[in-house]
Scaffold this motif. Structure first.
Motif, mmCIF file in Angstrom:
data_model
loop_
_atom_site.group_PDB
_atom_site.id
_atom_site.type_symbol
_atom_site.label_atom_id
_atom_site.label_comp_id
_atom_site.label_asym_id
_atom_site.label_seq_id
_atom_site.Cartn_x
_atom_site.Cartn_y
_atom_site.Cartn_z
ATOM 1 N N ASN A 67 61.760 -0.629 19.085
ATOM 2 C CA ASN A 67 60.843 -1.135 20.116
ATOM 3 C C ASN A 67 60.212 0.364 20.290
ATOM 4 O O ASN A 67 59.736 0.732 21.611
ATOM 5 N N HIS A 68 60.213 1.363 19.574
ATOM 6 C CA HIS A 68 59.918 2.813 19.680
ATOM 7 C C HIS A 68 58.825 3.119 18.907
ATOM 8 O O HIS A 68 58.115 4.459 19.345
ATOM 9 N N PHE A 69 58.026 2.288 18.677
ATOM 10 C CA PHE A 69 56.737 2.884 17.715
ATOM 11 C C PHE A 69 55.382 2.517 18.667
ATOM 12 O O PHE A 69 55.437 1.495 19.300
ATOM 13 N N THR A 70 54.460 3.703 18.226
ATOM 14 C CA THR A 70 53.039 3.254 18.821
ATOM 15 C C THR A 70 52.293 3.621 17.772
ATOM 16 O O THR A 70 52.440 4.907 17.255
ATOM 17 N N ARG A 71 51.564 2.663 17.536
ATOM 18 C CA ARG A 71 50.292 2.975 16.374
ATOM 19 C C ARG A 71 49.157 3.822 16.954
ATOM 20 O O ARG A 71 48.553 3.281 18.007
ATOM 21 N N LEU A 72 48.934 4.895 16.153
ATOM 22 C CA LEU A 72 48.028 5.830 16.217
ATOM 23 C C LEU A 72 46.913 5.377 15.252
ATOM 24 O O LEU A 72 47.374 5.881 14.187
ATOM 25 N N ASP A 73 45.574 5.076 15.533
ATOM 26 C CA ASP A 73 44.727 4.829 14.433
ATOM 27 C C ASP A 73 43.232 5.327 14.787
ATOM 28 O O ASP A 73 42.341 4.928 14.334
ATOM 29 N N SER A 74 43.106 6.430 15.677
ATOM 30 C CA SER A 74 41.849 7.019 16.078
ATOM 31 C C SER A 74 42.009 8.157 16.307
ATOM 32 O O SER A 74 43.093 8.814 16.695
ATOM 33 N N PRO A 75 41.006 9.052 16.067
ATOM 34 C CA PRO A 75 41.165 10.560 16.636
ATOM 35 C C PRO A 75 41.668 11.011 17.848
ATOM 36 O O PRO A 75 42.529 12.051 18.017
ATOM 37 N N ALA A 76 41.344 10.045 18.947
ATOM 38 C CA ALA A 76 41.510 10.385 20.088
ATOM 39 C C ALA A 76 43.073 10.219 20.215
ATOM 40 O O ALA A 76 43.897 10.915 20.968
ATOM 41 N N SER A 77 43.691 9.245 19.830
ATOM 42 C CA SER A 77 45.212 8.762 19.790
ATOM 43 C C SER A 77 45.714 9.894 19.113
ATOM 44 O O SER A 77 46.983 10.454 19.467
ATOM 45 N N LEU A 78 45.668 10.251 17.913
ATOM 46 C CA LEU A 78 46.102 11.515 17.244
ATOM 47 C C LEU A 78 46.028 12.831 18.037
ATOM 48 O O LEU A 78 46.979 13.619 18.162
ATOM 49 N N ALA A 79 44.840 13.071 18.424
ATOM 50 C CA ALA A 79 44.902 14.310 19.220
ATOM 51 C C ALA A 79 45.567 14.563 20.362
ATOM 52 O O ALA A 79 46.053 15.674 20.668
ATOM 53 N N LYS A 80 46.097 13.457 20.924
ATOM 54 C CA LYS A 80 46.862 13.524 22.002
ATOM 55 C C LYS A 80 48.343 14.203 21.665
ATOM 56 O O LYS A 80 48.902 15.052 22.514
ATOM 57 N N HIS A 81 48.643 14.177 20.188
ATOM 58 C CA HIS A 81 49.997 14.738 19.666
ATOM 59 C C HIS A 81 49.841 15.593 18.936
ATOM 60 O O HIS A 81 50.831 16.665 18.663
ATOM 61 N N ILE A 82 48.611 16.103 18.078
ATOM 62 C CA ILE A 82 48.391 16.727 17.146
ATOM 63 C C ILE A 82 47.270 17.235 17.057
ATOM 64 O O ILE A 82 46.297 16.432 16.931
ATOM 65 N N GLY A 83 47.088 18.612 16.518
ATOM 66 C CA GLY A 83 45.699 19.278 16.583
ATOM 67 C C GLY A 83 45.163 19.538 15.151
ATOM 68 O O GLY A 83 45.433 20.876 14.679
ATOM 69 N N SER A 84 45.208 18.574 14.328
ATOM 70 C CA SER A 84 44.914 18.502 13.041
ATOM 71 C C SER A 84 44.016 17.380 12.520
ATOM 72 O O SER A 84 44.283 16.276 12.940
ATOM 73 N N ASN A 85 43.240 17.732 11.581
ATOM 74 C CA ASN A 85 42.161 16.714 10.776
ATOM 75 C C ASN A 85 42.728 16.159 9.802
ATOM 76 O O ASN A 85 42.148 15.446 8.972
#
Length: 426
Positions: free
Chosen positions: A149-167
């Protein structure tokens, strides 16, 4: 290569290296290999009352344990269906629980033995295209069906940007159950605990021959003799000619390389990886990276299946890093180093016991920082009379790699195919 060309050794500084073996010796159990697998096996057995001696050809951590990327990953190195389809339902459950217990074991060790090793949690399994995101969805469904139960799905630029500054990525799974560590600090902390439990550790003591009949014996490079009741081989890709045929033909050596930048500014770190996660992409020839406790980018991603470094290593690693993070263009580097990884055909660790009762495990396929400790427990359990998980893991089929002059070209050709699939986004 020695451990001294890994950046982790610089943080350790000068330490008291254990002496060479200078006399003949008897023991219950002799362990060959002073990495995470060997030290973990030794510690577990010593705490159960066995007289254990461990032999390292160079210094502790000289192999993969002192030069890896420091990623702490859950589970086995390949999709679990590669294991479960070969086993009964109950045996598959045993294998699943063993793989998923590896990180919990590492956390317990850090707490129990008070090891200061910069352990931090948070991980991104990053998808470069939609096909990889579909594979991550399959992985998430499979793991969550088994209670993870440790997964969070990230599938938007905003959700990714919280963790990583890359395109570079279209999506990711954030995994709060995985993380990263300073691996040499962890190894040496375990070694201190092992010695406190009674393990005799001998460094710079190469074992040059193994005899199993009529009685077991080991011989060092200068003629000293060790008489153990049980032998455990934990050298993985660094075991060399000591590996018996069942091991040697089922392991391939891959040279992997890593760079470390000079410490980055706090503002730069926040722009790159603001939550401090470690990251690995989903390519077969993957990139993997993290910011360490000293603020350095530790970036790996150049694997040679020919074990020959062709071209400019620094240029290639920089190119990979800057493709993910253009803002790191021209950043000063602290160190670049390489080391060997042991892989199996199916990327699942190869557990076994020879007809002469020599125990072994090998082939963590780049997934060994946590799993090596669990492997040590599995072997220790088997030696102690509880071989349930060990017996399950030995049921798994491990095909031999092609032999002779075809071995290296076949490996390189196979990896070239997977790299082509990566480029075509298949």
């Amino acid at each position: 290569m020695t451990v001294l060309d890994s950046i982790y050794a610089d943080e350790i500084g000068t330490r008291n290296v254990n002496p060479r073996l200078d006399t003949d010796l008897t023991c219950d159990i002799a362990i060959i290999g002073g990495g995470l697998t060997g030290i973990s096996t030794a510690l577990t057995l010593a705490e159960r009352g066995y007289d254990v001696a461990l032999f390292e050809a160079q210094e502790l951590g000289t192999g993969g344990s002192g030069r890896n990327g420091g990623h702490v990953c859950q589970g086995w190195p390949n999709d679990f269906h590669h294991i479960s389809r070969q086993l009964s339902s109950s045996d598959a459950d045993l294998a699943w629980n063993a793989g998923m217990g590896a990180v919990d074991l590492l956390k317990r060790n850090v707490a129990k033995y008070k090891i200061d090793c910069d352990l931090r949690f948070g991980y991104l399994h990053a998808a470069l295209h939609k096909g990889q995101m579909r594979d991550l969805d399959i992985m998430q469904n499979e793991w969550e069906a088994r209670g993870y139960n440790h997964f969070t799905r990230l599938d938007s630029p905003a959700s990714l940007a919280k963790h990583i500054g890359s395109n570079a990525y279209v999506g990711a799974l954030h995994d709060s159950g995985c993380g990263h560590i300073q691996p040499l600090k962890y190894l040496l902390g375990l070694a201190i605990a092992a010695q406190a439990a009674g393990v005799r550790i001998f460094e710079n003591t190469p074992i040059t021959s193994i005899v199993t009949k009529p009685e077991k014996s080991l011989t060092t490079d200068d003629g000293k003799t060790i008489l153990p009741n049980i032998i455990v081989l934990c050298g993985n890709a660094y075991l060399g000619d000591l590996a018996p045929s069942p091991m040697r033909h089922r392991l391939a050596h891959v040279t992997s390389s890593i760079l470390a930048t000079k410490p980055l500014s706090d503002n730069m770190i926040k722009a790159l990886l603001p939550t401090g996660v470690a990251v690995a992409d989903c390519n077969a020839a993957l990139n993997y990276y993290r910011i360490d406790a000293n603020g350095r980018m530790i970036f790996g991603g150049r694997a040679s299946y020919t074990n020959v470094q062709i071209g400019n290593l620094e240029h290639d690693l920089r190119r990979r890093m800057e493709a993910v993070f253009p803002m790191l263009s021209g950043v000063d580097l602290d160190r670049i180093w390489s080391g060997k990884i042991g892989i199996t055909v199916n990327r699942i660790p190869h557990f076994g016991r020879t007809n002469d009762d020599v125990y072994f495990v090998q082939g963590f396929s780049g997934h060994g920082v946590a799993l090596t400790g669990q492997a040590g427990h599995i072997i220790a359990d088997a030696i102690s009379g509880n071989g349930a998980v060990f017996d399950v893991m030995t049921q798994l089929r491990h095909l031999p790699f092609p032999g002779g002059i075809l071995r290296t070209p076949a490996l390189a050709l196979g990896m070239a195919w997977y790299k082509l699939r990566d480029r075509l986004k298949l």
